[in-house]
Design a protein around this motif. Structure first.
Motif, mmCIF file in Angstrom:
data_model
loop_
_atom_site.group_PDB
_atom_site.id
_atom_site.type_symbol
_atom_site.label_atom_id
_atom_site.label_comp_id
_atom_site.label_asym_id
_atom_site.label_seq_id
_atom_site.Cartn_x
_atom_site.Cartn_y
_atom_site.Cartn_z
ATOM 1 N N SER A 276 94.558 27.885 -24.459
ATOM 2 C CA SER A 276 94.197 26.438 -25.209
ATOM 3 C C SER A 276 95.321 25.641 -25.793
ATOM 4 O O SER A 276 95.290 24.219 -25.660
ATOM 5 C CB SER A 276 92.699 26.655 -25.931
ATOM 6 O OG SER A 276 93.484 27.232 -27.313
ATOM 7 N N LEU A 277 95.978 26.375 -26.363
ATOM 8 C CA LEU A 277 97.095 25.735 -26.981
ATOM 9 C C LEU A 277 98.148 25.372 -25.843
ATOM 10 O O LEU A 277 98.921 24.274 -25.849
ATOM 11 C CB LEU A 277 97.996 26.564 -27.878
ATOM 12 C CG LEU A 277 97.341 27.059 -29.368
ATOM 13 C CD1 LEU A 277 97.984 27.938 -30.153
ATOM 14 C CD2 LEU A 277 97.397 25.701 -30.139
ATOM 15 N N LYS A 278 98.345 25.917 -24.883
ATOM 16 C CA LYS A 278 99.169 25.745 -23.670
ATOM 17 C C LYS A 278 99.015 24.669 -22.844
ATOM 18 O O LYS A 278 99.690 23.819 -22.320
ATOM 19 C CB LYS A 278 99.373 26.823 -22.756
ATOM 20 C CG LYS A 278 100.380 28.064 -23.242
ATOM 21 C CD LYS A 278 100.330 29.016 -22.381
ATOM 22 C CE LYS A 278 101.026 30.390 -23.194
ATOM 23 N NZ LYS A 278 101.124 31.532 -22.157
ATOM 24 N N LYS A 279 97.462 24.219 -22.976
ATOM 25 C CA LYS A 279 96.948 23.127 -22.217
ATOM 26 C C LYS A 279 97.224 21.687 -23.035
ATOM 27 O O LYS A 279 97.325 20.702 -22.599
ATOM 28 C CB LYS A 279 95.537 23.182 -22.092
ATOM 29 C CG LYS A 279 94.909 24.209 -21.041
ATOM 30 C CD LYS A 279 93.529 24.420 -21.220
ATOM 31 C CE LYS A 279 93.001 25.693 -20.174
ATOM 32 N NZ LYS A 279 91.573 25.695 -20.029
ATOM 33 N N ARG A 280 97.417 22.004 -24.122
ATOM 34 C CA ARG A 280 97.798 20.732 -25.238
ATOM 35 C C ARG A 280 99.239 20.430 -25.425
ATOM 36 O O ARG A 280 99.891 19.382 -25.407
ATOM 37 C CB ARG A 280 96.940 20.829 -26.565
ATOM 38 C CG ARG A 280 97.158 19.799 -27.616
ATOM 39 C CD ARG A 280 96.859 18.287 -27.153
ATOM 40 N NE ARG A 280 96.871 17.438 -28.152
ATOM 41 C CZ ARG A 280 98.030 16.661 -28.214
ATOM 42 N NH1 ARG A 280 98.965 16.921 -27.566
ATOM 43 N NH2 ARG A 280 98.013 15.886 -29.148
ATOM 44 N N PHE A 281 100.020 21.611 -25.650
ATOM 45 C CA PHE A 281 101.633 21.581 -25.708
ATOM 46 C C PHE A 281 102.243 22.421 -24.837
ATOM 47 O O PHE A 281 101.602 23.157 -24.184
ATOM 48 C CB PHE A 281 101.736 22.126 -27.190
ATOM 49 C CG PHE A 281 100.746 21.619 -28.368
ATOM 50 C CD1 PHE A 281 100.915 20.196 -28.757
ATOM 51 C CD2 PHE A 281 99.647 22.114 -28.926
ATOM 52 C CE1 PHE A 281 99.995 19.779 -29.836
ATOM 53 C CE2 PHE A 281 98.936 21.602 -30.035
ATOM 54 C CZ PHE A 281 99.157 20.379 -30.251
ATOM 55 N N THR A 282 103.532 22.075 -24.758
ATOM 56 C CA THR A 282 104.348 22.836 -24.011
ATOM 57 C C THR A 282 104.736 24.320 -24.678
ATOM 58 O O THR A 282 105.519 23.989 -25.711
ATOM 59 C CB THR A 282 105.489 22.232 -23.521
ATOM 60 O OG1 THR A 282 105.107 20.679 -22.748
ATOM 61 C CG2 THR A 282 106.521 23.055 -22.746
ATOM 62 N N ILE A 283 104.225 25.397 -24.563
ATOM 63 C CA ILE A 283 104.285 26.550 -25.364
ATOM 64 C C ILE A 283 105.370 27.631 -24.541
ATOM 65 O O ILE A 283 105.242 27.549 -23.492
ATOM 66 C CB ILE A 283 103.182 27.064 -25.475
ATOM 67 C CG1 ILE A 283 102.252 26.163 -26.325
ATOM 68 C CG2 ILE A 283 103.219 28.460 -26.063
ATOM 69 C CD1 ILE A 283 102.402 26.116 -27.804
ATOM 70 N N LYS A 284 106.033 28.121 -25.501
ATOM 71 C CA LYS A 284 106.988 29.207 -24.999
ATOM 72 C C LYS A 284 106.496 30.417 -25.645
ATOM 73 O O LYS A 284 106.498 30.505 -26.867
ATOM 74 C CB LYS A 284 108.582 29.012 -25.151
ATOM 75 C CG LYS A 284 109.354 30.046 -24.865
ATOM 76 C CD LYS A 284 110.743 29.737 -25.106
ATOM 77 C CE LYS A 284 111.603 30.766 -24.661
ATOM 78 N NZ LYS A 284 113.295 30.543 -25.000
ATOM 79 N N GLU A 285 105.912 31.420 -24.802
ATOM 80 C CA GLU A 285 105.514 32.651 -25.641
ATOM 81 C C GLU A 285 106.645 33.517 -25.563
ATOM 82 O O GLU A 285 107.191 33.949 -24.465
ATOM 83 C CB GLU A 285 104.451 33.222 -24.664
ATOM 84 C CG GLU A 285 103.693 34.311 -25.457
ATOM 85 C CD GLU A 285 102.303 34.776 -24.600
ATOM 86 O OE1 GLU A 285 102.128 36.015 -24.636
ATOM 87 O OE2 GLU A 285 101.828 33.852 -23.744
#
Length: 323
Positions: free
Chosen positions: A140-149
């Motif tokens: 859900s966070l990746k849908k809102r922000f560009t996330i690097k895991e």
């Protein structure tokens, strides 16, 4: 480019953004180790650019001096950018059903998921049987922000300058890399004699004061080891407290004591905090104090030690003059 935010007038209440406490983060690792929680580390790329400015901001054109640019995003460098980003992330988490902790404004909870925020770095904790929920929150966070895991490599994570080592017996928090950097930067002050303790005597003999350059080096050294002591090395906190009380009038004896501390760090470079998987102790507090231990000003020094699952934080306080 980075905006020259120092020239922007913004009321103080519109610039403050809370930052997650290191003590809170250590406590979360202690709990996660005892309960064998799953951990995810996320990094938001270009975090500040997700924030919308509440009022128009104009900046000078970097090339054409007779033009201005209207800024629509909270660019890096704007005084209000950190708060706008924090509010943007907070609003998203609250909309997803998370609640903010009363103890730390950068900790959010939802059912079995705990999120710790340090600016644009996120640590997520969850029990093993709810690992799927952790993945759902991350998605859900990746849908809102560009996330690097950031994945676990060789059973370790790099978190805010600390190396988190996951082993079968427990979790280690170490800063061997930062300690090595301190030893390189101040190599000329390291004592030649081996040291088994951080400091041997809190009282110093009178000696010639350091020159301006020496005092500057001393302040840098004390600041470096003080940062280390507040993160993963509480064993040197007392020594740092003693050395830090003399930064305004440092002399050669103080620098020698600092050199002995560096020698101690050289021999204990890989030491750090440890949290056991065999949970045996909850929150425990200890306190102790000397009586006018500092002969130069007759002040006492108190120490308060709080542990959870065998380690947490250490605090020193200088008390008033004993009459």
């Amino acid at each position: 480019r980075v905006c020259k935010g120092y020239s922007q007038f913004v009321p103080h209440k519109d610039t403050f953004a809370p930052v997650g406490s290191i003590t809170t983060m250590r406590l979360l690792f202690a709990i996660a180790t005892a309960k064998r929680y799953k951990i995810k580390q996320l990094d938001v790329e270009g975090a500040f650019l997700y924030g919308e400015l509440p009022t128009p901001v104009f900046m000078k054109h970097p090339i054409y001096k007779d033009r201005v640019l209207k800024v629509t995003k909270s660019l890096y460098g704007l005084r209000s950018a950190p708060k706008i980003w924090h509010n943007t992330l907070t609003d998203h988490l609250l909309a997803q059903g998370f609640s903010r902790s009363n103890a730390d404004p950068c900790v959010f909870l939802k059912q079995n998921v705990i999120i710790f925020i340090y600016v644009d770095d996120l640590l997520m904790f969850c029990p093993p049987k709810h690992a799927s929920v952790l993945s759902e929150v991350a998605n859900s966070l990746k849908k809102r922000f560009t996330i690097k895991e950031l994945s676990v490599v060789n059973n370790s994570l790099d978190v805010l300058g600390m190396k988190v080592l996951f082993r079968s017996e427990g979790t280690y928090l170490v800063q061997s890399g930062y300690t090595s950097k301190i030893l390189r930067d101040f190599s000329e002050f390291i004592s030649n004699r081996p040291q088994s303790v951080p400091i041997t005597d809190a009282n110093f003999e009178h000696s010639p004061p350091l020159d301006a350059e020496g005092k500057s080096k001393y302040r840098q050294l004390v600041g470096s080891v003080l940062y280390l002591s507040t993160r993963t090395r509480p064993d040197i906190a007392y020594a740092c407290s003693i050395l830090g009380s003399h930064v305004s009038h440092a002399c050669e004896e103080h620098m020698k004591a600092a050199g002995k501390l560096l020698k101690y760090l050289e021999g204990t470079c890989t030491m750090g905090l440890f949290y056991s998987t065999n949970f045996s102790h909850g929150l425990t507090a200890y306190s102790d104090s000397d009586f006018a231990g500092d002969k130069s000003d007759s002040k006492s020094r108190s120490v308060f030690l709080f542990t959870y699952n065998q380690g947490l934080s250490l605090i020193h306080i200088s008390q008033g003059i004993v009459r």
